[in-house]
Design a protein around this motif. Structure first.
Motif, mmCIF file in Angstrom:
data_model
loop_
_atom_site.group_PDB
_atom_site.id
_atom_site.type_symbol
_atom_site.label_atom_id
_atom_site.label_comp_id
_atom_site.label_asym_id
_atom_site.label_seq_id
_atom_site.Cartn_x
_atom_site.Cartn_y
_atom_site.Cartn_z
ATOM 1 N N ASN A 45 -1.366 -1.562 0.133
ATOM 2 C CA ASN A 45 -0.862 -2.116 -1.126
ATOM 3 C C ASN A 45 0.557 -1.596 -1.315
ATOM 4 O O ASN A 45 0.767 -0.389 -1.461
ATOM 5 C CB ASN A 45 -1.777 -1.637 -2.273
ATOM 6 C CG ASN A 45 -1.350 -2.170 -3.631
ATOM 7 O OD1 ASN A 45 -0.510 -3.059 -3.740
ATOM 8 N ND2 ASN A 45 -1.938 -1.613 -4.672
ATOM 9 N N ARG A 46 1.535 -2.520 -1.284
ATOM 10 C CA ARG A 46 2.938 -2.118 -1.372
ATOM 11 C C ARG A 46 3.614 -2.712 -2.592
ATOM 12 O O ARG A 46 3.134 -3.659 -3.196
ATOM 13 C CB ARG A 46 3.691 -2.540 -0.102
ATOM 14 C CG ARG A 46 3.282 -1.737 1.113
ATOM 15 C CD ARG A 46 4.061 -2.106 2.355
ATOM 16 N NE ARG A 46 3.615 -1.288 3.482
ATOM 17 C CZ ARG A 46 4.119 -0.086 3.776
ATOM 18 N NH1 ARG A 46 5.120 0.419 3.060
ATOM 19 N NH2 ARG A 46 3.641 0.606 4.797
ATOM 20 N N PRO A 48 6.294 -4.849 -4.410
ATOM 21 C CA PRO A 48 7.088 -6.020 -4.022
ATOM 22 C C PRO A 48 8.578 -5.896 -4.375
ATOM 23 O O PRO A 48 9.377 -6.690 -3.897
ATOM 24 C CB PRO A 48 6.447 -7.172 -4.799
ATOM 25 C CG PRO A 48 5.761 -6.535 -5.949
ATOM 26 C CD PRO A 48 5.358 -5.153 -5.511
ATOM 27 N N GLU A 113 2.764 -1.853 -8.333
ATOM 28 C CA GLU A 113 1.805 -2.633 -7.553
ATOM 29 C C GLU A 113 2.185 -4.103 -7.453
ATOM 30 O O GLU A 113 1.979 -4.736 -6.420
ATOM 31 C CB GLU A 113 0.428 -2.489 -8.187
ATOM 32 C CG GLU A 113 -0.604 -3.411 -7.631
ATOM 33 C CD GLU A 113 -2.027 -2.983 -7.943
ATOM 34 O OE1 GLU A 113 -2.702 -2.547 -7.012
ATOM 35 O OE2 GLU A 113 -2.450 -3.079 -9.106
ATOM 36 N N ASP A 200 -3.765 -8.334 -3.555
ATOM 37 C CA ASP A 200 -2.372 -7.982 -3.875
ATOM 38 C C ASP A 200 -2.311 -6.872 -4.926
ATOM 39 O O ASP A 200 -1.280 -6.200 -5.049
ATOM 40 C CB ASP A 200 -1.623 -9.210 -4.410
ATOM 41 C CG ASP A 200 -0.920 -9.958 -3.292
ATOM 42 O OD1 ASP A 200 -0.234 -9.307 -2.484
ATOM 43 O OD2 ASP A 200 -1.058 -11.196 -3.240
HETATM 44 MG MG MG Z 1 1.123 -4.739 -4.153
#
Ligand code: MG
Ligand code: NAP
Length: 515
Positions: A45-46, A48, A113, A200
């Motif tokens: 989970n990165r 954006p 997130e 996401d």
């Molecule tokens: Mg994310």
């Protein structure tokens, strides 16, 4: 009967601080145990806005994890359904307090997130807090209907009963608010749940579940299984122990879910896409209408199901309105939403950014006039993230694809009309029917619009976004299948009715026959 407290194992996994800067390994919660996926696979989970910022890894789960969670939820249902509703609600009051204490940390985590600006992620957590208090109070209501019987010495009443295991599937744009709309009413009604949040935005839902554990929700009552739509979502939809699916997301996926669950006649509550419009009449306060359109179209970078994606304007005020709108929209500042000076954050990922851009290309090909934006923002640090410039098309006609299809990004289409009837016809000319708005000072026209607009939500002199938890939320046409989550109606989605007749006459009485 007391509400059991969390197991020590579950409690030790809960963290009171979520601003931990290092990536964390998140786990599934199944039957009170925090576990990896059976396959051992995980996903990242990165952020954006800054993709080098890794929040953590999550189990990349599959059908076997879903099965374990559904079985655990089914076992927990036997005891949870018998806990009196006011006692079930006590856990939600405690969760509300914990959410309040951690609001800032949770909001910051959510901005990292999925990108929306910090003021809006605070609002997202606040919505979960509002929902917790609102629905906890339902623990002392859950009203049924008591009516007179047509026969003497007989009572006729009805009560609500839980459904059993509810499968909850949520999108990424309201990562904590939407899970809260589903989990809290499900629990207060006596159901147990398995939630699959969007891959996401798994962290926000995860922290909500941790808080519920800390608040004393017993083992197995809330389960979370992380992973993708086909690997976790579909197995949840078709699982025989799951009695109900509550889904919020796109209309395409909603249709798939409706088809897949039809075989077992499972209850399905669908909250789907939108193509919302704001009408501006010639007598409107134009400054107010511009403020509303800016917030409705570019708030959450246009990624709200209720976002304003069409501005339907009376010809006589078109030029003035569009000039003011472009002037204001061109000053919106893009960037990392943790900086309070930023107006517009990134799109949730690169694929979404590319999808938005493909719609801009379609709009240009269709002959719409691009008057602002129309490209990804790549200068400096923005180039690393998924930023797209606020975009406005003028000269859009109602049949163009950009006027009909959901884009889910910062793209506003201006359509010019010359009467209220035409405005309403254009507004209604899409397959969707979620939110709508009209700016006018004429109450007669406002109320005609409210009557004739095909949408679940209508605002007068306010933008298409800004729903409050205590009203029914949802839409008509391809926006849903008739359920309304939010407001008192959410309880209808999560309960069955039982009608109860008690005859204390001591003899056989025949309805419709004894008169
Ligand atoms: Mg994310
Ligand atoms: P989405 O692609 O439909 O995904 C929603 C959820 O369903 C995610 O958890 C997704 O998992 C999962 N999913 C995907 N394919 C699935 C399948 N075949 N079976 C079961 N589950 C599946 O929607 P999104 O892109 O996350 O969200 C944007 C959409 O949601 C927009 O259309 C927006 O209008 C709508 N929305 C509606 C409301 C409302 O209340 N009406 C509110 C917010 C958003 P993964 O993503 O992890 O694969």
């Amino acid at each position: 009967m007391s509400v059991p407290t969390a197991t020590p194992a579950a409690r030790s996994e809960s963290r009171s601080l979520v601003q931990d800067p290092g990536p964390r390994e998140y786990l599934n919660l199944i039957g009170g145990s925090w576990t990896r996926s059976r396959s051992g696979k995980s996903f990242e989970n990165r952020n954006p806005a800054r993709p080098r910022d890794l929040l953590g890894t999550f189990p990349d789960s599959g059908p076997e994890d879903v099965d374990a969670a559904a079985q655990a939820a089914a076992r927990a249902f036997a005891a949870w359904r018998l806990v009196p509703a006011p006692r079930r609600a006590e856990a939600l009051y405690r969760a509300a307090e914990l959410l309040r204490e951690r609001k800032e940390d949770l909001a910051r985590l959510m901005t990292r997130e999925m990108g929306k600006v910090i003021a809006e992620t605070r609002g997202d957590v606040q919505e979960a807090i509002d929902m917790a208090y609102y629905i906890a109070a339902e623990g002392r209501r859950l009203f049924g209907v008591t009516v007179p019987s047509e026969l003497p010495n007989k009572i006729a009443m009805s009560m609500r009963q839980p459904l059993g295991v509810c499968g909850l599937i949520t999108p990424w744009n309201f990562p904590m608010a939407i899970p809260s709309w589903k989990i809290f009413p499900a629990l207060v009604s006596g159901n147990t749940v398995v939630i699959k949040p969007a891959s996401d935005t798994p962290a926000s839902a995860h922290h909500l579940v941790e808080i519920l554990v800390e608040a004393g929700v017993p083992e197995g009552v809330v389960n979370i299984v992380h992973g993708g739509g086909s690997s976790v979502g579909i197995p949840l939809v078709v699982h025989p122990q799951v009695k109900m699916i509550s889904f919020t997301g796109s209309s395409d996926v909603g249709k798939t879910i409706a088809e897949r669950s039809a075989k077992t006649l499972k209850r399905v509550s669908l909250e789907l896409g939108g193509k919302n419009a704001q009408i501006v009449m010639e007598d409107a306060d134009l400054d107010l209408a511009v403020e509303g359109a800016l917030w409705g179209a570019f708030g959450t970078t246009g990624q709200r199901c209720t976002a304003t994606s069409r501005l339907i304007v009376m010809k006589s005020v078109h030029d003035d309105l569009v000039r003011r709108l472009v002037e204001r929209a061109s000053k919106l500042v893009l960037g990392d939403g943790l900086d309070p000076r930023i107006d517009v954050g990134p799109l949730v990922n690169r694929a979404q950014r590319d999808r938005v851009h493909s719609y801009v290309e379609i709009g240009k090909k269709e002959g719409a006039k691009l008057i602002l934006g129309g490209s990804a923002a790549e200068e400096g640090a923005l180039g690393e993230g998924s930023f797209y410039r606020p975009t406005i098309f003028d000269g859009v006609t109602p049949a163009m694809r950009i006027a009909v299809e959901e884009i889910f990004g910062p793209v506003l289409s201006v359509i010019t009309v010359s009467s209220l009837d035409e405005a309403i016809e254009v507004l209604n000319g899409t397959p969707y029917g979620l939110s709508s708005s009209i700016y006018t000072r004429d109450v007669n026209r406002a109320m005609r619009a409210v009557r004739d607009i095909e949408a679940g939500i209508s605002y007068v002199n306010g933008p298409t976004i800004g729903a409050e938890v205590q009203l029914p939320f949802g839409g008509v046409k391809e926006t849903g299948n008739g359920h309304r989550e939010g407001g008192p109606t959410v309880i209808d989605a999560f309960t069955e009715w039982k009608s109860v007749y008690v005859d204390y006459s001591g003899r056989l009485q025949k309805a419709q026959i004894d008169r």
